[in-house]
Design a protein around this motif. Structure first.
Motif, PDB file in Angstrom:
ATOM      1  N   THR A   1       0.619  -0.889   0.150  1.00 27.35           N
ATOM      2  CA  THR A   1       0.018  -0.161  -0.095  1.00 27.35           C
ATOM      3  C   THR A   1       0.812   0.715   0.121  1.00 27.35           C
ATOM      4  O   THR A   1       0.514   2.684  -0.468  1.00 27.35           O
ATOM      5  CB  THR A   1      -0.666   0.380   0.925  1.00 27.35           C
ATOM      6  N   GLU A   2       2.349   1.270   0.725  1.00 29.02           N
ATOM      7  CA  GLU A   2       3.118   1.892   0.434  1.00 29.02           C
ATOM      8  C   GLU A   2       3.101   3.055   1.382  1.00 29.02           C
ATOM      9  O   GLU A   2       2.894   4.406   2.018  1.00 29.02           O
ATOM     10  CB  GLU A   2       2.909   3.008  -1.210  1.00 29.02           C
ATOM     11  N   ARG A   3       1.957   2.461   2.432  1.00 28.23           N
ATOM     12  CA  ARG A   3       1.703   4.139   3.747  1.00 28.23           C
ATOM     13  C   ARG A   3       3.445   3.632   5.067  1.00 28.23           C
ATOM     14  O   ARG A   3       3.217   1.985   5.279  1.00 28.23           O
ATOM     15  CB  ARG A   3       0.170   2.763   4.185  1.00 28.23           C
ATOM     16  N   LEU A   4       3.369   4.325   5.405  1.00 27.16           N
ATOM     17  CA  LEU A   4       4.792   4.709   6.136  1.00 27.16           C
ATOM     18  C   LEU A   4       4.056   4.173   7.645  1.00 27.16           C
ATOM     19  O   LEU A   4       3.149   4.590   8.605  1.00 27.16           O
ATOM     20  CB  LEU A   4       4.697   5.995   6.311  1.00 27.16           C
ATOM     21  N   VAL A   5       4.640   2.972   7.503  1.00 28.92           N
ATOM     22  CA  VAL A   5       4.499   2.068   8.736  1.00 28.92           C
ATOM     23  C   VAL A   5       5.571   2.838  10.535  1.00 28.92           C
ATOM     24  O   VAL A   5       4.694   2.879  10.970  1.00 28.92           O
ATOM     25  CB  VAL A   5       5.185   1.376   8.270  1.00 28.92           C
ATOM     26  N   TRP A   6       6.498   3.876   9.806  1.00 32.08           N
ATOM     27  CA  TRP A   6       7.573   3.430  10.930  1.00 32.08           C
ATOM     28  C   TRP A   6       8.797   5.327  10.583  1.00 32.08           C
ATOM     29  O   TRP A   6       8.755   4.418   8.890  1.00 32.08           O
ATOM     30  CB  TRP A   6       7.884   2.999  12.155  1.00 32.08           C
ATOM     31  N   LYS A   7       9.192   5.530  10.925  1.00 31.14           N
ATOM     32  CA  LYS A   7       9.773   6.088   9.843  1.00 31.14           C
ATOM     33  C   LYS A   7      10.344   7.472  11.415  1.00 31.14           C
ATOM     34  O   LYS A   7      10.269   8.018  11.977  1.00 31.14           O
ATOM     35  CB  LYS A   7       9.545   7.966   8.816  1.00 31.14           C
ATOM     36  N   VAL A   8      12.050   7.260  11.130  1.00 30.17           N
ATOM     37  CA  VAL A   8      13.248   8.040  12.360  1.00 30.17           C
ATOM     38  C   VAL A   8      14.260   8.591  11.433  1.00 30.17           C
ATOM     39  O   VAL A   8      14.535   8.729  11.333  1.00 30.17           O
ATOM     40  CB  VAL A   8      13.760   6.967  13.580  1.00 30.17           C
ATOM     41  N   SER A   9      14.363   9.641  12.052  1.00 32.57           N
ATOM     42  CA  SER A   9      15.751  10.493  11.796  1.00 32.57           C
ATOM     43  C   SER A   9      16.330  10.659  12.684  1.00 32.57           C
ATOM     44  O   SER A   9      16.254  10.506  13.806  1.00 32.57           O
ATOM     45  CB  SER A   9      15.454  11.136  10.714  1.00 32.57           C
ATOM     46  N   GLU A  10      17.915  11.412  12.706  1.00 33.03           N
ATOM     47  CA  GLU A  10      19.234  12.150  13.392  1.00 33.03           C
ATOM     48  C   GLU A  10      19.967  11.350  14.565  1.00 33.03           C
ATOM     49  O   GLU A  10      18.797  11.152  15.685  1.00 33.03           O
ATOM     50  CB  GLU A  10      18.625  13.880  14.203  1.00 33.03           C
ATOM     51  N   PRO A  11      20.211   9.785  14.212  1.00 37.80           N
ATOM     52  CA  PRO A  11      20.508   9.196  15.374  1.00 37.80           C
ATOM     53  C   PRO A  11      21.790   9.913  16.414  1.00 37.80           C
ATOM     54  O   PRO A  11      22.006  10.344  15.747  1.00 37.80           O
ATOM     55  CB  PRO A  11      21.319   7.801  14.309  1.00 37.80           C
ATOM     56  N   ASN A  12      20.700   9.351  17.414  1.00 36.14           N
ATOM     57  CA  ASN A  12      22.263  10.041  18.187  1.00 36.14           C
ATOM     58  C   ASN A  12      22.959   9.148  19.683  1.00 36.14           C
ATOM     59  O   ASN A  12      23.584   9.145  20.460  1.00 36.14           O
ATOM     60  CB  ASN A  12      21.120  11.395  19.633  1.00 36.14           C
ATOM     61  N   ARG A  13      22.809   7.587  19.512  1.00 36.25           N
ATOM     62  CA  ARG A  13      23.260   7.020  19.635  1.00 36.25           C
ATOM     63  C   ARG A  13      24.631   5.671  19.044  1.00 36.25           C
ATOM     64  O   ARG A  13      24.028   6.497  17.531  1.00 36.25           O
ATOM     65  CB  ARG A  13      22.599   5.571  19.962  1.00 36.25           C
ATOM     66  N   PRO A  14      25.581   6.183  19.184  1.00 30.60           N
ATOM     67  CA  PRO A  14      26.501   4.610  18.815  1.00 30.60           C
ATOM     68  C   PRO A  14      25.860   3.223  17.847  1.00 30.60           C
ATOM     69  O   PRO A  14      26.237   3.257  16.853  1.00 30.60           O
ATOM     70  CB  PRO A  14      27.759   4.717  19.205  1.00 30.60           C
ATOM     71  N   ASP A  15      24.990   2.519  18.338  1.00 25.68           N
ATOM     72  CA  ASP A  15      24.768   1.052  17.525  1.00 25.68           C
ATOM     73  C   ASP A  15      24.061   2.286  16.238  1.00 25.68           C
ATOM     74  O   ASP A  15      24.389   1.695  15.573  1.00 25.68           O
ATOM     75  CB  ASP A  15      23.886   0.748  18.464  1.00 25.68           C
ATOM     76  N   GLU A  16      22.831   3.046  17.025  1.00 28.43           N
ATOM     77  CA  GLU A  16      22.181   3.239  15.630  1.00 28.43           C
ATOM     78  C   GLU A  16      22.510   4.214  14.595  1.00 28.43           C
ATOM     79  O   GLU A  16      22.477   4.027  13.496  1.00 28.43           O
ATOM     80  CB  GLU A  16      21.104   4.154  15.972  1.00 28.43           C
TER      81      GLU A  16
END
Length: 118
Positions: free
Chosen positions: A20-35
């Motif tokens: 459906t192309e529906r956005l499920v989850w979006k994050v940006s600007e990682p602030n921890r080393p693992d991400e």
């Protein structure tokens, strides 16, 4: 896991319903080393400064994952959620492009990506 070239970091990460192309989850600007190094846990936004779309509905069966890198190079993959074996959760085992587990270690996978793409 998103394999990165030296000096690269993730700028944003998004998951959509492939059908459906529906956005499920979006994050940006990682602030921890693992991400920043490409280790993302679906729905866990604690390692990011911005969560532009929270994971509020069940995860659809066919996912389209998109990643924007600090180099502005986009990358992504699509797969069927229910075809990922449960025993891979919390493991370091690598899944290849067709979704099959391989005997390859995470380190050798990162080295291969580095040799092929960086």
């Amino acid at each position: 896991m998103v394999p990165l070239c030296d000096g690269e970091t993730i700028s944003s990460f998004e998951v959509a319903d492939w059908e459906t192309e529906r956005l499920v989850w979006k994050v940006s600007e990682p602030n921890r080393p693992d991400e920043q190094k490409g280790m993302i846990v679906l729905g866990d936004a604690r390692g990011f400064s911005k969560q532009e779309n929270s994971l509020t509905s069940p995860v659809p069966p066919h996912l389209d994952v998109g990643v924007r890198l600090s180099s502005e190079r986009p990358t992504g993959s699509a797969f069927l959620w229910d075809e990922v074996p449960e025993n891979l959760a919390d493991s370091t085992q690598v899944v290849n492009w067709i979704g099959k587990a391989t005997p390859q270690s995470e380190e050798s996978f990162r080295q291969e990506v580095d040799a092929d793409y960086c």
